[in-house]
Design a protein around this motif. Structure first.
Motif, PDB file in Angstrom:
ATOM      1  N   VAL A   1       0.035   4.017   1.878  1.00 51.79           N
ATOM      2  CA  VAL A   1       0.785   3.700   0.662  1.00 51.79           C
ATOM      3  C   VAL A   1       2.249   4.005   0.950  1.00 51.79           C
ATOM      4  CG1 VAL A   1       1.090   4.176  -1.798  1.00 51.79           C
ATOM      5  CG2 VAL A   1      -1.201   4.280  -0.779  1.00 51.79           C
ATOM      6  N   LEU A   2       3.121   3.040   0.749  1.00 46.42           N
ATOM      7  CA  LEU A   2       4.524   3.181   1.133  1.00 46.42           C
ATOM      8  C   LEU A   2       5.384   3.652  -0.036  1.00 46.42           C
ATOM      9  CD1 LEU A   2       5.040  -0.124   3.191  1.00 46.42           C
ATOM     10  CD2 LEU A   2       4.273   2.124   4.011  1.00 46.42           C
TER      11      LEU A   2
ATOM     12  N   ALA B   1       9.170   0.762   1.945  1.00 46.39           N
ATOM     13  CA  ALA B   1       8.761  -0.630   1.736  1.00 46.39           C
ATOM     14  C   ALA B   1       9.953  -1.577   1.816  1.00 46.39           C
ATOM     15  CB  ALA B   1       8.067  -0.764   0.376  1.00 46.39           C
TER      16      ALA B   1
ATOM     17  N   PRO C   1       4.245  -6.373   0.529  1.00 44.12           N
ATOM     18  CA  PRO C   1       3.644  -5.741   1.705  1.00 44.12           C
ATOM     19  C   PRO C   1       2.142  -5.513   1.610  1.00 44.12           C
ATOM     20  CG  PRO C   1       4.692  -4.081   0.332  1.00 44.12           C
ATOM     21  CD  PRO C   1       4.906  -5.392  -0.353  1.00 44.12           C
TER      22      PRO C   1
ATOM     23  N   GLU D   1       0.247  -5.117   7.742  1.00 45.71           N
ATOM     24  CA  GLU D   1       0.082  -3.963   8.617  1.00 45.71           C
ATOM     25  C   GLU D   1       1.423  -3.361   9.039  1.00 45.71           C
ATOM     26  OE1 GLU D   1      -2.331  -5.200  11.922  1.00 45.71           O
ATOM     27  OE2 GLU D   1      -4.205  -4.786  10.847  1.00 45.71           O
TER      28      GLU D   1
ATOM     29  N   TYR E   1      -1.936   0.463  10.526  1.00 47.87           N
ATOM     30  CA  TYR E   1      -2.414   0.852   9.192  1.00 47.87           C
ATOM     31  C   TYR E   1      -2.171  -0.304   8.224  1.00 47.87           C
ATOM     32  CZ  TYR E   1      -3.007   5.800  10.399  1.00 47.87           C
ATOM     33  OH  TYR E   1      -3.428   6.979  10.952  1.00 47.87           O
ATOM     34  N   THR E   2      -3.119  -0.514   7.327  1.00 50.75           N
ATOM     35  CA  THR E   2      -2.997  -1.572   6.325  1.00 50.75           C
ATOM     36  C   THR E   2      -2.343  -1.014   5.064  1.00 50.75           C
ATOM     37  OG1 THR E   2      -4.988  -2.676   7.152  1.00 50.75           O
ATOM     38  CG2 THR E   2      -4.233  -3.261   4.935  1.00 50.75           C
ATOM     39  N   VAL E   3      -1.333  -1.713   4.590  1.00 51.16           N
ATOM     40  CA  VAL E   3      -0.645  -1.279   3.367  1.00 51.16           C
ATOM     41  C   VAL E   3      -1.491  -1.654   2.160  1.00 51.16           C
ATOM     42  CG1 VAL E   3       1.431  -1.518   1.944  1.00 51.16           C
ATOM     43  CG2 VAL E   3       1.616  -1.581   4.448  1.00 51.16           C
TER      44      VAL E   3
ATOM     45  N   VAL F   1       2.391   0.370  -2.981  1.00 47.69           N
ATOM     46  CA  VAL F   1       3.810   0.725  -2.913  1.00 47.69           C
ATOM     47  C   VAL F   1       4.148   1.537  -4.161  1.00 47.69           C
ATOM     48  CG1 VAL F   1       6.186  -0.118  -2.854  1.00 47.69           C
ATOM     49  CG2 VAL F   1       4.394  -1.345  -1.608  1.00 47.69           C
TER      50      VAL F   1
ATOM     51  N   SER G   1       5.608   8.105   3.105  1.00 48.48           N
ATOM     52  CA  SER G   1       4.438   7.253   2.957  1.00 48.48           C
ATOM     53  C   SER G   1       3.209   8.142   2.931  1.00 48.48           C
ATOM     54  CB  SER G   1       4.352   6.249   4.104  1.00 48.48           C
ATOM     55  OG  SER G   1       5.480   5.393   4.077  1.00 48.48           O
TER      56      SER G   1
END
Length: 430
Positions: free
Chosen positions: A181-182, A187, A196, A200, A208-210, A213, A228
């Motif tokens: 989580v950004l 982001a 996003p 990735e 890592y998969t976003v 946000v 993050s």
């Protein structure tokens, strides 16, 4: 038939016949001798202004901290960390602790069983990696951006709201999922205006998969937007290679349950760890006590400045009142010849001194408002957080009390001098 005209306040009117004209005379003296009066009031102005300004910043700081922590649960929050690895010995030197103790998942499970007064338990795991460009995407590398590995409820306990997507889930924790989580700034730097979610980023050598946000958030260190969040189990197994938890943030179901949760935490540590008594436990109440101590020191420093300024201001008031007595000696003689009592003369000059001090106090409050607003604007500019100064009713009453005290204390001697003048000598005064 001869009549004696006497200047004597009656019971019916009290001293209003003296007080009200005295206020008018005092204000007239201020207008007639503007520069002299202003110079005599500088001490009081600085005293009241400095105390008002500093206290307004302290109260503003307290208000800001309280409001931020209240949104997170306030007095319901506590946090705990393992024993310090370094401590001072009897000689005052820092030495390495001979043992290592850590919080683990076993402690979390035992704590949830131990107490039913807990609302949230949020683990925090520090990132042990050494790669300075750990977060990157398509050639954009970010240095100094913090990876916070944690669990469910982190966003709730810190009142950090989502802007897009979702936060970490229980499935992410169980599966040690490579999701992230950004923060807002992260982001923006990596994706700009692009969405996003489900894209990735690289953390070190892993992708890592976003999944979310976060919204912008400012609070003291001002780094929420530059961090993050990843599941703590993912960082434990894929990066750190251990089961260590570096901190727990805990929210009790109600502020009155905080002590019960602390006691439960101590029991768990004592039962599961050889050095359980060395684990650190902090509550919001304890932290606020420390902040209040800092604010009290600030106020004490301001009080010291105010004390010196009050002394200078008091001497200035006494000086201007003595000059006023000398200039109005003939007037005092006439009033005494007409039957004015000593207490009436004395009351008149004390009232005049109080009026002078109240004017100085009013100007001081305005100065304090300016100091507070200026410092608040500077803090806002330097830190980025929205900060305002707070002038409490207590502070306003204190400022008025300062002014009254100085007026009565340093106006009494000139008033006494005026009341003791011989009317015959006073009438012959040129």
């Amino acid at each position: 038939m001869n009549r004696t005209v006497s200047y004597r306040p009656s019971i019916e009117y009290g001293y209003a016949m003296v007080v009200l004209p005295s206020i008018g005379v005092a204000l007239k003296q201020l207008r007639a001798n503007k520069m002299r009066s202003l110079l005599s009031l500088i001490g009081i102005l600085i005293a009241v202004g400095s105390v008002t300004g500093v206290v307004s910043i302290g109260d503003g700081l307290k208000s800001y901290i309280y409001s931020e922590f209240e949104q997170m649960g306030g007095y319901s929050i506590l946090w705990t960390t393992p024993p310090n690895q370094w401590r001072r010995n009897e000689q005052g030197k820092w030495v390495r602790t001979k043992y290592d103790e850590y919080i683990t998942e076993r402690d979390v499970e035992a704590l949830n069983i131990e107490s039913d007064k807990i609302d949230l338990v949020v683990p925090i795991v520090g990132y042990q990696g050494t790669n300075n460009t750990w977060l990157n995407r398509k050639g954009v590398s970010l240095e100094g951006y913090r990876l916070q590995s944690t669990g469910i409820g982190y966003n709730q306990i810190f009142n950090w709201k989502l802007r897009l997507g979702r936060f970490i889930s229980s499935a992410d924790i169980i599966n040690k999922a490579k999701v992230i989580v950004l923060g807002h700034d992260v982001a923006q730097r990596l994706f700009g205006d692009e969405n996003p979610i489900e894209k990735e980023v690289r953390v070190g050598r892993m992708r890592y998969t976003v999944v979310g946000v976060m919204q912008k958030k400012e609070f003291f260190d001002n780094d929420y937007d530059q961090r993050s969040v990843a599941p703590y189990t993912t960082v434990q197994t894929r990066i750190n290679g251990d089961d260590h938890i570096h901190a727990l943030f805990i929210r009790a179901k109600s502020p009155e349950f905080t002590d019960d949760v602390v006691a439960a935490l101590k029991r768990v540590y004592s039962r599961l760890h050889k050095h359980g008594e060395d684990f650190n436990i902090k509550t919001f109440s304890e932290e606020m006590d420390q902040i209040n101590n800092v604010i009290r020191i600030m106020n004490a420093v301001a009080g010291g400045i105010a004390g010196i300024s009050l002394l200078v201001g008091g001497i200035g008031i006494m000086n201007i009142m003595l000059v006023s007595v000398t200039e109005r000696t003939r007037e005092i003689g006439i009033r005494k010849a007409l039957g004015a009592k000593r207490r009436a003369i004395m009351l008149q000059f004390i009232v005049e001194a109080i009026v002078l001090c109240m004017v100085g106090g009013a100007l001081g409050i305005l100065l304090g408002l300016g100091i507070g607003a200026g410092m608040a604007a500077l803090i806002t500019k330097l830190t980025g957080m929205t900060f305002i100064s707070v002038i409490s009713q207590k502070m306003m009453v204190l400022a008025v009390g300062f002014s009254l005290f100085v007026g009565v204390t340093f106006g009494s001697y000139p008033a006494w001098r005026a009341s003791r003048l011989d009317p015959v000598e006073a009438l012959s005064h040129e």
